[in-house]
Structure formats: C-alpha cells, structure tokens
Design a protein around this motif. Sequence first.
Motif, PDB file in Angstrom:
ATOM      1  N   LYS A   1       0.843  -1.196   0.000  1.00 48.25           N
ATOM      2  CA  LYS A   1       0.000   0.000   0.000  1.00 48.25           C
ATOM      3  C   LYS A   1       0.873   1.238   0.000  1.00 48.25           C
ATOM      4  CE  LYS A   1      -3.895  -2.037   2.554  1.00 48.25           C
ATOM      5  NZ  LYS A   1      -4.710  -1.942   3.803  1.00 48.25           N
ATOM      6  N   ASN A   2       0.431   2.222  -0.766  1.00 46.85           N
ATOM      7  CA  ASN A   2       1.146   3.512  -0.810  1.00 46.85           C
ATOM      8  C   ASN A   2       2.638   3.320  -1.092  1.00 46.85           C
ATOM      9  OD1 ASN A   2      -1.297   4.855  -0.127  1.00 46.85           O
ATOM     10  ND2 ASN A   2      -0.916   4.437   2.060  1.00 46.85           N
ATOM     11  N   LYS A   3       2.930   2.393  -1.987  1.00 49.07           N
ATOM     12  CA  LYS A   3       4.309   2.104  -2.408  1.00 49.07           C
ATOM     13  C   LYS A   3       5.177   1.603  -1.253  1.00 49.07           C
ATOM     14  CE  LYS A   3       3.990   5.691  -5.948  1.00 49.07           C
ATOM     15  NZ  LYS A   3       4.562   6.960  -6.455  1.00 49.07           N
ATOM     16  N   LYS A   4       4.527   1.024  -0.239  1.00 51.87           N
ATOM     17  CA  LYS A   4       5.240   0.396   0.871  1.00 51.87           C
ATOM     18  C   LYS A   4       4.890  -1.085   0.915  1.00 51.87           C
ATOM     19  CE  LYS A   4       6.252   4.051   4.186  1.00 51.87           C
ATOM     20  NZ  LYS A   4       6.171   4.441   5.611  1.00 51.87           N
ATOM     21  N   ILE A   5       5.894  -1.898   1.174  1.00 48.24           N
ATOM     22  CA  ILE A   5       5.715  -3.352   1.176  1.00 48.24           C
ATOM     23  C   ILE A   5       5.852  -3.870   2.599  1.00 48.24           C
ATOM     24  CG2 ILE A   5       6.613  -5.539   0.302  1.00 48.24           C
ATOM     25  CD1 ILE A   5       7.694  -3.990  -2.103  1.00 48.24           C
ATOM     26  N   ASP A   6       4.747  -4.408   3.141  1.00 48.19           N
ATOM     27  CA  ASP A   6       4.772  -5.025   4.468  1.00 48.19           C
ATOM     28  C   ASP A   6       5.208  -6.480   4.327  1.00 48.19           C
ATOM     29  OD1 ASP A   6       3.872  -2.655   5.505  1.00 48.19           O
ATOM     30  OD2 ASP A   6       1.764  -3.289   5.612  1.00 48.19           O
ATOM     31  N   LEU A   7       6.035  -6.932   5.250  1.00 44.82           N
ATOM     32  CA  LEU A   7       6.565  -8.299   5.206  1.00 44.82           C
ATOM     33  C   LEU A   7       6.295  -9.027   6.504  1.00 44.82           C
ATOM     34  CD1 LEU A   7      10.097  -7.589   3.654  1.00 44.82           C
ATOM     35  CD2 LEU A   7       8.127  -8.557   2.469  1.00 44.82           C
ATOM     36  N   GLU A   8       6.018 -10.310   6.375  1.00 43.06           N
ATOM     37  CA  GLU A   8       5.977 -11.206   7.530  1.00 43.06           C
ATOM     38  C   GLU A   8       7.064 -12.258   7.323  1.00 43.06           C
ATOM     39  OE1 GLU A   8       2.327 -13.079   9.726  1.00 43.06           O
ATOM     40  OE2 GLU A   8       2.969 -14.501   8.167  1.00 43.06           O
ATOM     41  N   ILE A   9       8.003 -12.317   8.236  1.00 47.45           N
ATOM     42  CA  ILE A   9       9.104 -13.271   8.121  1.00 47.45           C
ATOM     43  C   ILE A   9       8.759 -14.486   8.967  1.00 47.45           C
ATOM     44  CG2 ILE A   9      11.566 -13.645   8.495  1.00 47.45           C
ATOM     45  CD1 ILE A   9      11.976 -10.675   8.049  1.00 47.45           C
ATOM     46  N   ARG A  10       8.514 -15.591   8.274  1.00 44.67           N
ATOM     47  CA  ARG A  10       8.103 -16.833   8.935  1.00 44.67           C
ATOM     48  C   ARG A  10       9.339 -17.664   9.244  1.00 44.67           C
ATOM     49  NH1 ARG A  10       2.946 -17.902   4.843  1.00 44.67           N
ATOM     50  NH2 ARG A  10       1.837 -15.963   5.439  1.00 44.67           N
ATOM     51  N   ILE A  11       9.538 -17.919  10.511  1.00 47.16           N
ATOM     52  CA  ILE A  11      10.772 -18.541  10.984  1.00 47.16           C
ATOM     53  C   ILE A  11      10.520 -19.978  11.427  1.00 47.16           C
ATOM     54  CG2 ILE A  11      12.521 -18.476  12.823  1.00 47.16           C
ATOM     55  CD1 ILE A  11      12.413 -15.463  12.673  1.00 47.16           C
ATOM     56  N   TYR A  12      11.384 -20.856  10.958  1.00 49.42           N
ATOM     57  CA  TYR A  12      11.434 -22.227  11.480  1.00 49.42           C
ATOM     58  C   TYR A  12      12.762 -22.375  12.217  1.00 49.42           C
ATOM     59  CZ  TYR A  12      12.054 -27.261  11.728  1.00 49.42           C
ATOM     60  OH  TYR A  12      12.290 -28.522  12.176  1.00 49.42           O
ATOM     61  N   GLU A  13      12.684 -22.587  13.518  1.00 51.41           N
ATOM     62  CA  GLU A  13      13.908 -22.648  14.324  1.00 51.41           C
ATOM     63  C   GLU A  13      14.495 -24.061  14.391  1.00 51.41           C
ATOM     64  OE1 GLU A  13      13.042 -19.010  17.447  1.00 51.41           O
ATOM     65  OE2 GLU A  13      12.327 -21.028  17.935  1.00 51.41           O
TER      66      GLU A  13
END
Length: 530
Positions: free
Chosen positions: A366-378
């Motif tokens: 949105k509004n030229k911004k990219i939201d990220l979710e970093i999915r971690i496997y430990e």
Amino acid sequence: MLRYLIPFLILNLNLLAQNNQIIDYSSPKKYEIGGVTVTGVQNLNKNTLLEISGLKVGEEITIPSDKISSAIKNLWKQGLFSDVDILIEKIIDDIIFLNINIKEQNRLSKFKFKGKISKSDINSLKEELNITRGDILTKNLINNSVNKIKEYFINKGFYKISVNYLVSPDTLKNNYKNLTFTINKGKKVKIKNIIINGRKKIFNTKQNLIFKKDSIYAISDFQIRKSMKETKKKNAWRFYKASKFIEQNFINDKKNIIKKYNEIGYRDARITYDTVYLNQDNTLTIEMNISEGEKYSFGKISFTGNTVYTNEQLNQTLAIKSGDVFDQSILEMRLFGSGEGNDLSSLYLDDGYLFFNATPVETSVKNKKIDLEIRIYEGKQARINKVNVKGNTKTNDHVIMRELRTRPGDLFKRSDIMRSQRELAQMQYFDPEAFDVKIDPDPVKNEVNITYILEEKSSDQIQLQGGWGAGRIVGQLGFTFNNFSTRNVFKKDKWDPLPSGDGQKFNISASSNGIYYQQYRMSFLEPWLG
C-alpha cells in the motif's frame, strides 16, 4: 541370386523366391532365421551390427512383421549409415536367410581453413570445432562447425562473417572426404551508440551547486554505462576495453541494469524490448526500452514462529526500518548472508540452530510500501557428531585438529567454523583458495558431521643474502622448514626431503666473509610444547 527387398510397409504383392515359393505379403507367414549376412561394411564390425539389428539365427520371425522394421530402425539410430536395406537371400522350406545391406556415411579425412585468418585463430578454431579424422561426416556436423566458426568471429567483433564449405573426395581412401571451410571475416564492427528509451524523470531531491537540475533520471546515463560492464560504445579515449558486441555479455549487462534499479527500490523494473542493428557506416546501434515501474520502500516487518529470540532482538539484527528503500538483495543479505555475521541466519547458527530457516512473505503493498511477515522455522539445536579432515597428504591429523574450534559434542556454531578456517590459513601449510567445509546434518538425531577439505602447499623457505663491506664479500644462506617432524627423523620413508607433518619449525643458517668470519645457527620450535 535373385533377392527380394523387405519393405517397411506391408505391400499387397506376391514375390517369387528362388525355390519358386510364393511370398504373399498380404498373408504373414512364420519362418526360422537360418542365417543373416551383412554386406556393404567397410569400417565397422559385422557382428556388432548383427547385435544392434536384433536379428538372431534360430529365432522365429514372421514375414512381414514389425521385427524387420525394428531391425532397420535400430541400425538407423546409430547415425552411421546413409542407406539400410534388409533383403531375402533365399528360403528353404520354413527356413529364411536374410541379408543386411548397408551404405556407410562418409567419414572425415582432414579439414582445413581458407581465408585471411591468423595461425592463432586456426588453432583456436580447431579446439572449438573438436572434430577429428574418422568422424562421421554428416550435414549436422558441417552445420554445427559453420555455426561455431561464425560465433567465434562474431565474438571478436566480425559481424559480417561469411563461411562456406566444400566437401571433396579423398583419393587415397575410399568413403573418406576432405572438408574445406572458406572464411571471409569482413571488417570489425564496433558499437556506435546505446539508446535507452522509457525512462521517466523524477524530482531531484539532492540539488546542490554541482547537480542543479530540477528533474533527473532515477538512474543517470553514467550509472547505466557503469552497469554495462562489458558492453561499451566506441570512444577514442577507451583503449583498455573494446567496443565489440558479444551476445552473452549483453544479456549479463541487461541484468546488471535491472539489478541497479532494484537496489534503489524499483523492484518491478524490466527491459521490455531490445534490438541491435547495423548502421551504414559499419557500426552497431543497441536500442532498448525500460519499464521502470514504481519506487517502493519497506513497510512494517513482523515475525512469526520465533521462540528463541524476541521480535525486538530480530528487528535489531535485521536492521531494516519502515521507510528504507526496498532492496530484495539487502533483505536476503540481512536474513541469510551478511559478511560480518550480523544476519538472522548467523544469529541462530551461532547458537546451534543448524536447521533454521526464514521465509519472507509479502502481506500488503500500500502507498508504495511493502509489508513483510518473516516466517521462521527454528528447529532444534544440533550438536557436532564427528569432525573429519581430508586432503592433508603431509600434515598429520593431530596438528590440524588442535587448531580447530569445532569439537565432537559441542553445539554447532557457524562462528567456530569460520574461526577454524582462519586458524588453518594462518598455519600457511594449505592453499587458502582450496579451503572447503562440508556440512552433513542429520535432522533426525539433531547431529552434524563436519569435514574440512584441505590442499597442501609448500611452506618451506630458503634465504640467500649477499653484501660487500670492508673490502670483502659477506654472504648468508638459510633454510627454514615450517612443518618439521622430529619423531620421523629416524624413518627413512618420511624424508622428502626432510621429515615433516608435525608442525614444528626447524631453521639452519650460515654466514661468512671467507676465512675471517664464519657463523652457524640452528633453531627448533615446538609451538605446542607443554
């Protein structure tokens, strides 16, 4: 002897065999193969051809049948023949005798080049073509050779290259042909101009005394030229790099341009069209169109699946803030591959989490911004099971093992492996360019085997010095053996030229100016004494 050709297709014909028996191709009949002969062979083994055909004496065969077609196909697949026939020699009662009549493909006797080309070009072309006397001289071989010759000279800037060929018989050997390539290179063609279309000007936010323009391109002409490392237009002052066009270099340079756009947030940038055409003055023009897309920045970054480290700790290590210019390569480096070891992967790997993985997923744009979710496997922490060393042909294992920071039973740590590599490099016994570490994890047992792969190099030194003083020559000669072994001194098979492998240092030197002054020195160092 009267012979009859067995065709691929079932023909509705009646043929008379030598024993006056009618062969009715509309009514298949079974025979026993009484014999198979091969004719027309000059350079091939007849028994091998019989094996390839699949026709065997004593076997039952139906005439006509697919077995004859299969035999012909099997021989054709070898690519060695220009004609293959299977004929009936004779029929005696229910026994049939067959003949395989073949015509071999022509073979290459010798080949040569004609035209204004240098000896070095001829030698290079011979290596490129990789054809030798006795090769089957097929149309495909000739066409491939012509294309390789053209490609060779095009890569050297000769875009008007023409190549013709002539096949002539070898009068000394039957079925062998000579091949002559006639090459006309033409003149070298250089790049005169590189035209970039599609770029849009943006507001200049960094105006100063030097850059006074109100609007600029997102990537300047200079930056584009710099990105195109191998594709350069003709300039009189550029003597160190030729302005020739090489297709593969151009492909790589186009990728470099897009990479440059990606680094400043234009993640959707792409080259939509490109062409290369010849000008009337025997130069080339390269023209391409770039679709830049929008400039993006990082938005909100969240984490899921993490239990060992908090979101704050991970954000601090990631070191990417909302509003930073979006760059996929920066994101991947901060996740998996920072040279300083301050990425998320190093954080986990230095605490034994060998099976760690992180997957960034875009959740919103949105509004030229990219939201990220970093999915971690430990995963679980892994411990070292075995530590092995390979490639040490001279240095003993215990000398290497005492320098390693990875030991069986310890938690796996990436930093320990890197430190071990540095320690081994400082020994100066091994080639640093050949260093490698093989990691063999076992996710079931949560264990890992580590193998250090090395390559020995010479570490001994010889020193020779000379000088003049007080009317005399002063000289010094010294030898230093950096990987000496005292325990192998009395083992004759270990002298090469001196016993080595235990990491000890032995030095012997002598200096003299003749009969007035002589000095001898000998030293020994055991670095791990005690």
